[in-house]
Write a protein that holds these residues in place. Structure first.
Motif, PDB file in Angstrom:
ATOM      1  N   LYS A 282      29.018 166.628  17.492  1.00 48.77           N
ATOM      2  CA  LYS A 282      27.626 166.523  17.917  1.00 48.77           C
ATOM      3  C   LYS A 282      26.727 166.365  16.699  1.00 48.77           C
ATOM      4  O   LYS A 282      26.928 167.026  15.674  1.00 48.77           O
ATOM      5  CB  LYS A 282      27.223 167.768  18.704  1.00 48.77           C
ATOM      6  N   ASN A 283      25.727 165.500  16.826  1.00 48.56           N
ATOM      7  CA  ASN A 283      24.810 165.239  15.719  1.00 48.56           C
ATOM      8  C   ASN A 283      23.362 165.320  16.197  1.00 48.56           C
ATOM      9  O   ASN A 283      23.078 165.100  17.369  1.00 48.56           O
ATOM     10  CB  ASN A 283      25.048 163.855  15.105  1.00 48.56           C
ATOM     11  N   THR A 284      22.480 165.615  15.262  1.00 46.65           N
ATOM     12  CA  THR A 284      21.034 165.614  15.532  1.00 46.65           C
ATOM     13  C   THR A 284      20.385 164.525  14.688  1.00 46.65           C
ATOM     14  O   THR A 284      20.562 164.494  13.470  1.00 46.65           O
ATOM     15  CB  THR A 284      20.402 166.971  15.188  1.00 46.65           C
ATOM     16  N   ILE A 285      19.669 163.654  15.343  1.00 41.98           N
ATOM     17  CA  ILE A 285      18.953 162.597  14.636  1.00 41.98           C
ATOM     18  C   ILE A 285      17.459 162.848  14.762  1.00 41.98           C
ATOM     19  O   ILE A 285      17.002 163.518  15.687  1.00 41.98           O
ATOM     20  CB  ILE A 285      19.325 161.197  15.167  1.00 41.98           C
ATOM     21  N   GLN A 286      16.698 162.313  13.814  1.00 42.99           N
ATOM     22  CA  GLN A 286      15.263 162.579  13.749  1.00 42.99           C
ATOM     23  C   GLN A 286      14.530 161.324  13.314  1.00 42.99           C
ATOM     24  O   GLN A 286      14.997 160.592  12.445  1.00 42.99           O
ATOM     25  CB  GLN A 286      15.005 163.715  12.752  1.00 42.99           C
ATOM     26  N   GLU A 287      13.371 161.090  13.934  1.00 42.22           N
ATOM     27  CA  GLU A 287      12.580 159.900  13.614  1.00 42.22           C
ATOM     28  C   GLU A 287      11.093 160.207  13.787  1.00 42.22           C
ATOM     29  O   GLU A 287      10.697 160.836  14.771  1.00 42.22           O
ATOM     30  CB  GLU A 287      12.981 158.747  14.545  1.00 42.22           C
ATOM     31  N   PRO A 288      10.256 159.796  12.837  1.00 43.86           N
ATOM     32  CA  PRO A 288       8.802 159.929  13.039  1.00 43.86           C
ATOM     33  C   PRO A 288       8.340 159.024  14.170  1.00 43.86           C
ATOM     34  O   PRO A 288       8.919 157.950  14.398  1.00 43.86           O
ATOM     35  CB  PRO A 288       8.214 159.490  11.700  1.00 43.86           C
ATOM     36  N   THR A 289       7.322 159.457  14.882  1.00 39.74           N
ATOM     37  CA  THR A 289       6.829 158.698  16.031  1.00 39.74           C
ATOM     38  C   THR A 289       5.331 158.428  15.880  1.00 39.74           C
ATOM     39  O   THR A 289       4.625 159.141  15.169  1.00 39.74           O
ATOM     40  CB  THR A 289       7.040 159.472  17.354  1.00 39.74           C
TER      41      THR A 289
ATOM     42  N   GLU B 124      11.211 163.026   7.066  1.00 36.60           N
ATOM     43  CA  GLU B 124      12.571 162.541   6.827  1.00 36.60           C
ATOM     44  C   GLU B 124      13.110 161.838   8.063  1.00 36.60           C
ATOM     45  O   GLU B 124      12.952 162.320   9.186  1.00 36.60           O
ATOM     46  CB  GLU B 124      13.491 163.696   6.452  1.00 36.60           C
ATOM     47  N   ARG B 125      13.731 160.697   7.855  1.00 36.42           N
ATOM     48  CA  ARG B 125      14.409 159.984   8.945  1.00 36.42           C
ATOM     49  C   ARG B 125      15.894 160.331   8.882  1.00 36.42           C
ATOM     50  O   ARG B 125      16.539 160.149   7.854  1.00 36.42           O
ATOM     51  CB  ARG B 125      14.232 158.475   8.803  1.00 36.42           C
ATOM     52  N   ILE B 126      16.428 160.837   9.963  1.00 38.02           N
ATOM     53  CA  ILE B 126      17.859 161.162  10.047  1.00 38.02           C
ATOM     54  C   ILE B 126      18.452 160.244  11.103  1.00 38.02           C
ATOM     55  O   ILE B 126      18.242 160.431  12.303  1.00 38.02           O
ATOM     56  CB  ILE B 126      18.078 162.639  10.424  1.00 38.02           C
ATOM     57  N   ARG B 127      19.190 159.225  10.665  1.00 36.12           N
ATOM     58  CA  ARG B 127      19.715 158.213  11.573  1.00 36.12           C
ATOM     59  C   ARG B 127      21.231 158.105  11.420  1.00 36.12           C
ATOM     60  O   ARG B 127      21.798 158.429  10.380  1.00 36.12           O
ATOM     61  CB  ARG B 127      19.074 156.853  11.289  1.00 36.12           C
ATOM     62  N   LEU B 128      21.867 157.616  12.460  1.00 36.46           N
ATOM     63  CA  LEU B 128      23.323 157.446  12.413  1.00 36.46           C
ATOM     64  C   LEU B 128      23.724 156.460  11.330  1.00 36.46           C
ATOM     65  O   LEU B 128      24.791 156.599  10.715  1.00 36.46           O
ATOM     66  CB  LEU B 128      23.837 156.955  13.780  1.00 36.46           C
ATOM     67  N   GLU B 129      22.878 155.451  11.090  1.00 38.07           N
ATOM     68  CA  GLU B 129      23.212 154.437  10.096  1.00 38.07           C
ATOM     69  C   GLU B 129      23.372 155.025   8.703  1.00 38.07           C
ATOM     70  O   GLU B 129      24.075 154.460   7.861  1.00 38.07           O
ATOM     71  CB  GLU B 129      22.131 153.349  10.053  1.00 38.07           C
TER      72      GLU B 129
ATOM     73  N   ILE C 195       6.141 156.794  20.601  1.00 36.73           N
ATOM     74  CA  ILE C 195       7.063 155.708  20.302  1.00 36.73           C
ATOM     75  C   ILE C 195       7.717 155.945  18.943  1.00 36.73           C
ATOM     76  O   ILE C 195       7.024 155.974  17.916  1.00 36.73           O
ATOM     77  CB  ILE C 195       6.342 154.348  20.284  1.00 36.73           C
ATOM     78  N   PRO C 196       9.038 156.143  18.869  1.00 33.20           N
ATOM     79  CA  PRO C 196       9.701 156.275  17.562  1.00 33.20           C
ATOM     80  C   PRO C 196       9.509 155.012  16.726  1.00 33.20           C
ATOM     81  O   PRO C 196       9.548 153.897  17.246  1.00 33.20           O
ATOM     82  CB  PRO C 196      11.179 156.464  17.951  1.00 33.20           C
ATOM     83  N   MET C 197       9.283 155.188  15.435  1.00 30.74           N
ATOM     84  CA  MET C 197       9.032 154.036  14.573  1.00 30.74           C
ATOM     85  C   MET C 197      10.181 153.038  14.614  1.00 30.74           C
ATOM     86  O   MET C 197       9.958 151.823  14.624  1.00 30.74           O
ATOM     87  CB  MET C 197       8.793 154.508  13.139  1.00 30.74           C
TER      88      MET C 197
END
Length: 484
Positions: free
Chosen positions: A249-256, A232-237, A285-287
């Motif tokens: 405060k937020n937590t974002i997540q990205e596959p690398t 799962e990608r968790i992004r501010l957008e 490197i984050p995608m």
């Protein structure tokens, strides 16, 4: 709580075995009951590694010798000493690329596709900057010639200028307030709404319909797929943002991508032909931030927040100037003072922009410094050793399965090896059984029955077939010398 639709990316199962070789050997050896068999197995593991390393030695030496001619630092001087013609140099550089791509394939690196690049362009993670390549600074002949002679499927559009290899998948999580980043997202959303409302967006975007859904993205995980292949990608957008939750405060997540390697050549000029080939190695490197590894990047553009500052300053200056001119008793000195203030404010805004550009450039440089592992010769040496480690692990696991579980077809052996890796190490991979079986047969330590099933020849017999290696003789001589 933010109500948003999950953005999930489906990943391909990697062929690389994500286990350190010493841990792999010790764990498998401890599963063997008899101590005598355990000792023979450990001896076999050493002999397998020594033999495979010797197989690749000559090929790797050719690779390093060729690269010494195209090293961007010292290659030009060596080429001059060789006194070669242009056609001869062309042949040598194509030979180098052939060796390099073979090593990349053996090390389970894959060429990044257009789809994966689209993921990078479709959003941001930690690097919220518009980054692009200055293609005028890149050579367009070297790689184009190679791929014309060695066709590949699914090559990206930019492959004639640079190639990006990637391997391994991970997940990066970051928790912070992201205040400025949230402001950028809010402003960008407001701007898109304004462009849609005024219908000005149609004048600037013609390809929006072509990029609505990424081929590797799915909103739901299908029941017949392995859930581990989805991230799962968790992004501010994709979050519901407003000025109310701006300071939460937020937590974002990205596959690398665990490892990425970029190969390219800079463009020459009319007076000098550029022959240096750059090979750069990056990690984690984050995608969405894949632009970090792009070669010859242009200076980044301004963020939505910067444009808001610019427009605000322009509007304030214009209003102040018009107001001063509409005064019934406007004094020339007052008008001059207002104009001077407006000019000074514009100058301040301009220099602020320049400072922001320098800051962004430093941010990119710092990101590359943190993420870059090595380049040139160091990267090639790492790749060569990595190939050997992967091949050794494949052979050892395959032999262990045949030794412990008996005869197996190629398909059964593939499945059993993947199950072993999952059960004993908690890791998943797409085991390369074809390569492993090829090495086992080349070593002569497995055979096939009339039904085509593979079986091992016995531990002691396997060690006898491989025989005493040169490394063992050297170690024996060294230990004997130290005892005198």
């Amino acid at each position: 709580m933010d109500k948003k639709q999950k953005e999930v990316i489906r990943l391909e199962r990697e062929s690389v075995i994500p286990i350190l070789k010493p841990k792999l050997i010790i764990t498998l050896a401890n599963l063997i009951e008899l101590s005598s068999d355990r000792a023979e197995f450990l001896k076999l593991c050493k002999r397998v590694e020594y033999t495979i390393r010797a197989w690749y030695l000559l090929q790797f030496e050719d690779l390093m010798q060729l690269y010494s001619l195209f090293d961007p630092v010292s290659g030009a001087q060596k080429l001059e000493q060789q006194d070669l013609t242009s056609d001869e140099i062309d042949i040598l550089e194509q030979n180098f690329l052939t060796y390099l791509f073979q090593v990349m394939d053996k090390s389970n690196f894959k060429i990044t596709s257009d789809e994966e690049i689209e993921v990078a362009h479709s959003g941001q993670y930690l690097l919220n900057l518009p980054i692009s390549v200055d293609e005028s600074k890149l050579d367009k002949k070297l790689l184009k010639t190679y791929f014309e002679k060695h066709p590949h499927e699914g090559l990206p559009d930019f492959v004639d200028k640079y190639v990006i290899f990637r391997r391994g998948i991970g997940i990066d999580k970051t928790s912070d307030y992201f205040i400025m980043e949230k402001l950028d997202v809010i402003i960008a959303r407001f701007w898109r709404s304004f462009m849609t409302f005024t219908r000005l967006g149609k004048l600037f975007s013609r390809k929006s319909s072509e990029r609505q859904k990424h081929p590797k993205k799915d909103d739901e995980i299908r029941s017949d797929d392995d859930p581990e292949l989805y991230v799962e990608r968790i992004r501010l957008e994709n979050m519901e943002l407003s000025f109310r939750n701006l300071f939460s405060k937020n937590t974002i997540q990205e596959p690398t991508f665990d490892r990425m390697i970029v190969v390219y050549r800079r463009a020459g000029d009319k007076t000098k032909t550029e022959r240096g080939i750059f090979v750069k190695h990056f990690k984690n490197i984050p995608m969405a931030d894949m632009e970090i590894v792009l070669p010859e990047k242009k200076n980044p553009g301004l963020t939505p927040m910067d444009w808001v500052k610019f427009l605000a300053s322009a509007v304030v200056g214009l209003v102040a100037l018009v107001s001063s001119l509409e005064m019934p008793q406007a004094d020339l000195w007052v008008i001059f003072a207002v104009i001077s203030a407006v000019v000074g404010y514009c100058a301040k805004t301009y220099f602020t922009f320049q400072a922001n550009m320098a800051t962004y450039q430093n941010l990119i440089t710092q990101s590359m410094y943190d993420k870059q592992l090595d380049s040139g010769r160091g990267t090639l040496l790492h790749l060569c050793d990595d190939v050997i480690q992967q091949e050794v692990k494949e052979v050892i696991i395959s032999f262990f399965i045949l030794m412990e579980q008996g005869k197996a077809t190629r398909q059964d052996l593939d499945l059993r090896c993947e199950e072993l890796i999952k059960e004993e190490f908690g890791q998943s991979c797409n085991f390369d059984v074809d390569d492993a079986v090829e090495k086992l047969e080349k070593l002569g330590i497995v055979s096939r029955d009339a039904l085509g099933r593979y079986f091992f020849v016995g531990l002691k017999r396997a060690n006898e077939i491989i025989g005493t290696t040169t490394e063992e003789l050297v170690l024996k001589a060294k230990l004997g010398g130290s005892m005198l």
